[in-house]
Motif scaffolding. Structure first.
Motif: not given
Length: 106
Positions: A35-39, A68-74, A79-84
């Protein structure tokens, strides 16, 4: 040594933690490292640091800062987080994932 919030107290700090299901420690470790690279390429990213407990191997922590909170929500919807997230029942113990949103006050 400086931390990201030394210069900007308005950053949203996140501490997220989870414990691998028994026998899934290596698989979870590699998935989290992935996750680190894409994030690091995401809008609003400041830092996204993965840690593993010294006392309790297989327990992982992310220390993150976002503009921001919006950046965290995004990020959480990326996709890379949703897959995990889909793999949480397989990879994590029964406590799942805990995400704490923090503001530095001192």
């Amino acid at each position: 040594m400086a931390t990201p919030t030394d210069d900007n107290r308005d950053l949203l700090t996140v501490v997220a933690y989870m414990k691998a299901a028994p026998g899934k420690e290596d698989e979870l470790r590699e998935a989290l490292k992935g996750l680190v690279g894409p994030t690091s390429q995401e809008e609003g990213y400041v830092n996204y640091d993965l840690h593993e407990s010294v006392e309790d191997p297989g327990r992982f922590f992310f220390y993150e800062n976002w503009t921001s909170g919006e950046a965290l929500d995004a990020h959480l919807a990326a996709p890379h987080v949703a897959a995990l997230v889909e793999r949480i029942p397989e990879l994590l113990d029964g406590d799942g994932l805990t995400v704490n949103r923090l503001r530095r006050i001192a």
